[in-house]
Design an enzyme around this catalytic site. Structure first.
Site, PDB file in Angstrom:
ATOM      1  CG  ASP A  11      -1.648   1.239   1.477  1.00  0.00           C
ATOM      2  OD1 ASP A  11      -2.380   1.643   0.560  1.00  0.00           O
ATOM      3  OD2 ASP A  11      -1.510   1.844   2.563  1.00  0.00           O
ATOM      4  CG  ASP A  13      -1.728   7.856   0.517  1.00  0.00           C
ATOM      5  OD1 ASP A  13      -0.684   7.923  -0.151  1.00  0.00           O
ATOM      6  OD2 ASP A  13      -2.766   8.479   0.234  1.00  0.00           O
ATOM      7  CG  ASP A 199      -2.240   2.500   6.399  1.00  0.00           C
ATOM      8  OD1 ASP A 199      -2.454   2.096   5.236  1.00  0.00           O
ATOM      9  OD2 ASP A 199      -2.628   3.596   6.825  1.00  0.00           O
TER      10      ASP A 199
HETATM   11 MG   LIG Z   1      -2.915   3.259   3.455  1.00  0.00          MG
END
Ligand SMILES: [Mg+2]
Length: 258
Positions: A11, A13, A199
């Site tokens: 991923d 961000d 995240d």
């Molecule tokens: Mg993310």
């Protein structure tokens, strides 16, 4: 294609990019190491292909495909290479086949001018134009009532379209997640061992599907719940947020494979 020793799905961000500043420079030496050891790094993001393209080039990852629009599709390898947009046009056709009463309250990015995409996403104009260049899925705003919304979702489902509620946007797509695109790319590379890092809740399936899943803590959101796999060590929870946690986890795990 020769099967690589390892493959990394990540991923962007809050995982590889700092949540607030988008800095990834602490991860640059590790990315370099991966490239030199022929370990593909597959950027796996909710962003569109035009949003990912510059970053993929800056990171030196143009030799690898990337996963865009939350797994709805795969962007081919090659500098500036863009995916075909047929899946998106089919979505728009399904949308426009609805009776007016159901269609009218849904305003997709394709129904908005770039100023409206900018104001509804908070992105600057140039970035909004990239976010609106969809190839596989369509985010939009619902302005009708709850019953209308339920009827809209049901009518789209009859047309094979899944609607996913992301809080602000109701996103239409063909039902694929990051883990589906990950399986597609893994197969292209001959199913090597994998690391997947993320995240947020939309990363959970790919983290669980990988040989080594890594949860990167994001101090700006609620922590992910405990995942199956944390107990037996196939999922690790990093201590440091992005990008240092990413660099630490990947450099440690890759040593087992090179
Ligand atoms: Mg993310």
């Amino acid at each position: 294609m020769k099967t690589p020793p390892l493959i990394v799905f990540t991923d962007l961000d809050g995982t590889l990019l700092d949540h607030a500043t988008y800095d990834w420079s602490p991860a640059a030496p590790v990315l370099q190491d991966l490239i030199q050891n022929d370990i593909p790094v597959i950027l796996t993001s909710s962003k569109t292909a035009p949003e990912i393209a510059d970053l993929r080039s800056a990171m030196g990852l143009d030799a690898y495909p990337a996963i865009c629009e939350n797994g709805a599709g795969v962007m081919p390898a090659g500098q500036g290479a863009m995916p075909e947009r047929d899946a998106y046009w089919r979505l728009r056709e399904a949308l426009d086949s609805l009776p007016t009463a159901l269609r009218a309250p849904y305003r997709g990015f394709g129904d908005m001018d770039v100023e409206h995409v900018a104001s509804s996403t908070g992105l600057p104009l140039e970035d909004a134009a990239k976010a609106a260049t969809r190839a596989f899925s369509e985010p939009g705003l619902w302005s009708g009532d709850d019953q209308g919304r339920a009827d809209f979702i049901a009518a789209m489902a009859e047309r094979g379209v899944h609607a996913r509620d992301g809080g602000r946007f109701l996103t239409l797509g063909w039902g694929r997640r990051k883990s589906d695109a990950m399986a597609e790319v893994l197969a292209q590379y001959g199913n090597p061992p994998s690391i997947a890092l993320g995240d947020a809740p939309n990363d959970i399936e790919m983290i669980e599907a990988a040989t080594h899943g890594v949860i990167i803590p994001n101090p700006h959101r609620d922590p992910l719940p405990p995942l199956k796999g944390e107990g037996d060590g196939h999922i690790l929870r990093e201590q440091m947020p992005a990008p240092n946690g990413w660099a630490n986890a990947v450099s440690t795990l890759m040593r087992r494979y090179i």
